[in-house]
Write a protein that holds these residues in place. Structure first.
Motif, PDB file in Angstrom:
ATOM      1  N   LEU A  27     -15.195 -21.607  -9.503  1.00  0.00           N
ATOM      2  CA  LEU A  27     -15.105 -20.303 -10.171  1.00  0.00           C
ATOM      3  C   LEU A  27     -15.053 -19.234  -9.087  1.00  0.00           C
ATOM      4  O   LEU A  27     -15.812 -19.273  -8.114  1.00  0.00           O
ATOM      5  CB  LEU A  27     -16.293 -19.984 -11.074  1.00  0.00           C
ATOM      6  CG  LEU A  27     -16.097 -18.556 -11.650  1.00  0.00           C
ATOM      7  CD1 LEU A  27     -16.036 -18.527 -13.134  1.00  0.00           C
ATOM      8  CD2 LEU A  27     -17.049 -17.542 -11.073  1.00  0.00           C
ATOM      9  N   ARG A  31     -12.632  -7.974  -8.666  1.00  0.00           N
ATOM     10  CA  ARG A  31     -12.750  -6.769  -9.491  1.00  0.00           C
ATOM     11  C   ARG A  31     -11.375  -6.115  -9.631  1.00  0.00           C
ATOM     12  O   ARG A  31     -10.705  -5.902  -8.622  1.00  0.00           O
ATOM     13  CB  ARG A  31     -13.649  -5.753  -8.805  1.00  0.00           C
ATOM     14  CG  ARG A  31     -15.059  -6.224  -8.647  1.00  0.00           C
ATOM     15  CD  ARG A  31     -15.833  -5.110  -7.969  1.00  0.00           C
ATOM     16  NE  ARG A  31     -17.125  -5.619  -7.542  1.00  0.00           N
ATOM     17  CZ  ARG A  31     -18.025  -4.875  -6.923  1.00  0.00           C
ATOM     18  NH1 ARG A  31     -17.761  -3.613  -6.648  1.00  0.00           N
ATOM     19  NH2 ARG A  31     -19.173  -5.390  -6.581  1.00  0.00           N
ATOM     20  N   MET A  63     -11.502 -15.480 -12.483  1.00  0.00           N
ATOM     21  CA  MET A  63     -11.951 -14.423 -13.391  1.00  0.00           C
ATOM     22  C   MET A  63     -11.571 -13.026 -12.892  1.00  0.00           C
ATOM     23  O   MET A  63     -11.785 -12.693 -11.733  1.00  0.00           O
ATOM     24  CB  MET A  63     -13.473 -14.510 -13.496  1.00  0.00           C
ATOM     25  CG  MET A  63     -14.071 -13.517 -14.453  1.00  0.00           C
ATOM     26  SD  MET A  63     -15.862 -13.657 -14.423  1.00  0.00           S
ATOM     27  CE  MET A  63     -16.193 -12.853 -12.867  1.00  0.00           C
ATOM     28  N   GLN A  68     -17.755  -6.197 -14.173  1.00  0.00           N
ATOM     29  CA  GLN A  68     -18.359  -5.844 -12.889  1.00  0.00           C
ATOM     30  C   GLN A  68     -17.695  -4.593 -12.289  1.00  0.00           C
ATOM     31  O   GLN A  68     -18.379  -3.742 -11.719  1.00  0.00           O
ATOM     32  CB  GLN A  68     -18.268  -7.005 -11.897  1.00  0.00           C
ATOM     33  CG  GLN A  68     -19.044  -6.731 -10.642  1.00  0.00           C
ATOM     34  CD  GLN A  68     -19.031  -7.890  -9.661  1.00  0.00           C
ATOM     35  OE1 GLN A  68     -18.386  -7.829  -8.634  1.00  0.00           O
ATOM     36  NE2 GLN A  68     -19.752  -8.957  -9.979  1.00  0.00           N
ATOM     37  N   GLN A 158     -23.205 -11.825 -11.708  1.00  0.00           N
ATOM     38  CA  GLN A 158     -22.330 -12.733 -10.959  1.00  0.00           C
ATOM     39  C   GLN A 158     -22.871 -14.168 -10.999  1.00  0.00           C
ATOM     40  O   GLN A 158     -22.105 -15.130 -11.011  1.00  0.00           O
ATOM     41  CB  GLN A 158     -22.188 -12.220  -9.517  1.00  0.00           C
ATOM     42  CG  GLN A 158     -21.060 -12.883  -8.791  1.00  0.00           C
ATOM     43  CD  GLN A 158     -20.471 -12.032  -7.671  1.00  0.00           C
ATOM     44  OE1 GLN A 158     -20.529 -10.806  -7.686  1.00  0.00           O
ATOM     45  NE2 GLN A 158     -19.892 -12.673  -6.694  1.00  0.00           N
ATOM     46  N   ASP A 161     -21.661 -15.532 -14.166  1.00  0.00           N
ATOM     47  CA  ASP A 161     -20.247 -15.911 -14.067  1.00  0.00           C
ATOM     48  C   ASP A 161     -20.099 -17.327 -13.501  1.00  0.00           C
ATOM     49  O   ASP A 161     -19.312 -18.135 -13.999  1.00  0.00           O
ATOM     50  CB  ASP A 161     -19.479 -14.971 -13.121  1.00  0.00           C
ATOM     51  CG  ASP A 161     -19.552 -13.510 -13.529  1.00  0.00           C
ATOM     52  OD1 ASP A 161     -19.765 -13.243 -14.727  1.00  0.00           O
ATOM     53  OD2 ASP A 161     -19.401 -12.634 -12.648  1.00  0.00           O
ATOM     54  N   GLN A 176     -19.414 -11.808   0.160  1.00  0.00           N
ATOM     55  CA  GLN A 176     -20.009 -12.336  -1.069  1.00  0.00           C
ATOM     56  C   GLN A 176     -21.131 -13.349  -0.811  1.00  0.00           C
ATOM     57  O   GLN A 176     -21.757 -13.836  -1.752  1.00  0.00           O
ATOM     58  CB  GLN A 176     -18.927 -12.991  -1.940  1.00  0.00           C
ATOM     59  CG  GLN A 176     -17.878 -12.000  -2.447  1.00  0.00           C
ATOM     60  CD  GLN A 176     -18.482 -10.954  -3.357  1.00  0.00           C
ATOM     61  OE1 GLN A 176     -19.098 -11.266  -4.367  1.00  0.00           O
ATOM     62  NE2 GLN A 176     -18.324  -9.689  -3.000  1.00  0.00           N
TER      63      GLN A 176
HETATM   64  N1  TRP Z   1     -17.849  -9.608  -6.617  1.00  0.00           N
HETATM   65  C1  TRP Z   1     -16.512 -10.107  -6.581  1.00  0.00           C
HETATM   66  C2  TRP Z   1     -15.618  -9.053  -5.918  1.00  0.00           C
HETATM   67  O1  TRP Z   1     -16.101  -8.057  -5.497  1.00  0.00           O
HETATM   68  C3  TRP Z   1     -15.968 -10.420  -7.956  1.00  0.00           C
HETATM   69  C4  TRP Z   1     -16.756 -11.435  -8.704  1.00  0.00           C
HETATM   70  C5  TRP Z   1     -17.438 -11.236  -9.874  1.00  0.00           C
HETATM   71  C6  TRP Z   1     -16.983 -12.793  -8.344  1.00  0.00           C
HETATM   72  N2  TRP Z   1     -18.040 -12.367 -10.279  1.00  0.00           N
HETATM   73  C7  TRP Z   1     -17.788 -13.347  -9.374  1.00  0.00           C
HETATM   74  C8  TRP Z   1     -16.588 -13.590  -7.268  1.00  0.00           C
HETATM   75  C9  TRP Z   1     -18.234 -14.668  -9.324  1.00  0.00           C
HETATM   76  C10 TRP Z   1     -17.031 -14.911  -7.224  1.00  0.00           C
HETATM   77  C11 TRP Z   1     -17.842 -15.444  -8.252  1.00  0.00           C
HETATM   78  O2  TRP Z   1     -14.425  -9.217  -5.823  1.00  0.00           O
END
Ligand code: TRP
Length: 371
Positions: A27, A31, A63, A68, A158, A161, A176
């Motif tokens: 996964l 954004r 996703m 977010q 997150q 997710d 991340q």
């Molecule tokens: N935070 C990630 C970004 O800034 C986007 C994201 C949201 C994400 N949920 C996640 C990435 C879960 C990995 C897994 O682009």
């Protein structure tokens, strides 16, 4: 909450059959706050496509994290909405294939919000405030004196997710990593309190160091829309050329004969990330590979213009097929929305199963047998 680490680790080795049978699930997401650029491409997108086509993964979920995105763009819903199709086009143009990967929209999987609510019990305010990525982002957005709760808690969402899909593999950029650390902590707390239910995810970073954080064309550490230092996947051939030819290099490399630095020089960092031996054969046959080109620049006698012309050729060759596919796909936006609709339905069904597991583990599954 986090005092008894040994106990968590021990428990998490006693996996239940059901949890164990799921493996190699990806996964990840982005954004939708702008078009994707070459930093996204080498940092994660290129790898996702390789993983998708490797056949080694049972399930792949990609996703579009609109909920977010709203945590710091709640006052600009038009921007988030407009960028859903931009990001989807970038995905498909790079080779993500809806037949192999489920591409979906975060806000349309309501289960993610519900999971977030339960996970909030397992995280303290101080832990969220200590998250290094959140800290940097708060500063950047001038949120420090008055932090919106939605923004502060996005690492918890997150975690929802990732865990909703029982994902064990999360290909992301380096920024991340703190999110993944926090996700693992929440998973361990949950499993320890309620029994083995959730999977502990791991991040997958690019192997090539230059891909970890591609600098902007101006040499700034990060590509950002507001700095105007990005090359977008959708840029025209002329835009790419203009941006490459205007790139920041080594400011001390004034005369061609001067020795130059290749380490903090974005043109060479980009070549590290993008050039392949066959590019040298095609466009710069007097050098066998990048090491030879770097050595020449470092000892002096190689001009920036020559390096930039080569980099331009490499970038044009890499981005041309992506841009062409993107233009083709953009002619039929309803088809893109169909892909996202179907993907979101599929994702929702999977997240609902995890939510049922979670409710059972938390002993709030009162009506489970009435369905
Ligand atoms: N935070 C990630 C970004 O800034 C986007 C994201 C949201 C994400 N949920 C996640 C990435 C879960 C990995 C897994 O682009």
């Amino acid at each position: 909450m986090l005092k008894n680490h040994a106990a968590y680790t021990m428990r998490s080795t006693q996996r239940l059959g059901k949890v164990n049978s799921m493996k190699n699930v990806i996964l990840t997401g982005d954004r939708p706050t702008g078009k994707l650029h070459i930093g996204h491409y080498v940092g994660s997108l290129r790898r996702r496509v390789e993983m998708q086509n490797s056949g080694k993964f049972e399930k792949i979920y990609i996703m579009i994290a609109d909920a977010q995105a709203l945590t710091d763009n709640f006052d600009n819903p038009d921007k988030v909405r407009a960028n859903i199709t931009e990001v989807a086009l970038d995905y498909l143009a790079c080779g993500l294939d809806p037949k192999k990967s489920t591409i979906f929209i975060q806000s349309h999987v309501a289960e993610l919000t519900e999971l977030t609510f339960y996970y909030m019990n397992l995280v303290t305010l101080s832990r969220l405030e200590r998250n290094p990525t959140v800290k940097t982002e708060l500063k950047l957005r001038n949120f420090e004196s008055s932090i919106p709760m939605g923004f502060l808690t996005y690492p918890v969402s997150q975690t929802a997710d990732i865990t909703a899909f029982k994902a064990d593999t999360v290909p992301v950029g380096e920024d991340q990593l703190p999110m993944l650390e926090q996700a693992r902590e929440i998973v361990r707390s949950f499993n320890n309190l309620y029994g083995e239910t959730l999977i502990e995810p791991k991040a997958v970073l690019p192997e090539n160091k230059s891909c970890l954080r591609l600098p902007g064309t101006d040499g700034m550490a990060k590509m950002s829309k507001s700095l105007g230092n990005c090359i977008y996947l959708s840029d025209s051939a002329d835009e790419i050329k203009r941006k490459v030819m205007g790139m920041y290099t080594d400011p001390n490399h004034i005369k061609v004969t001067d020795p130059g630095d290749t380490k903090n020089n974005p043109t060479f960092i980009y070549l590290d990330a993008f050039s392949k031996p066959e590019h040298f054969e095609r466009y710069l046959p007097e050098y066998a590979n990048l090491d030879e080109l770097k050595a020449h620049y470092e000892r002096g006698g190689l001009g920036d213009m020559k390096v930039k012309k080569f980099l331009n050729a490499v970038m044009q060759e890499t981005l041309e097929p992506i841009r062409t596919r993107r233009e083709e796909l953009a002619k039929d936006l309803p088809a893109i929305w169909d892909i996202l609709y179907e993907g979101s339905k599929k994702a929702q069904a999977v997240a609902a199963e995890t939510l049922a597991d979670v409710k059972k583990a938390m002993k709030i599954d009162y009506f489970a047998d009435r369905k």
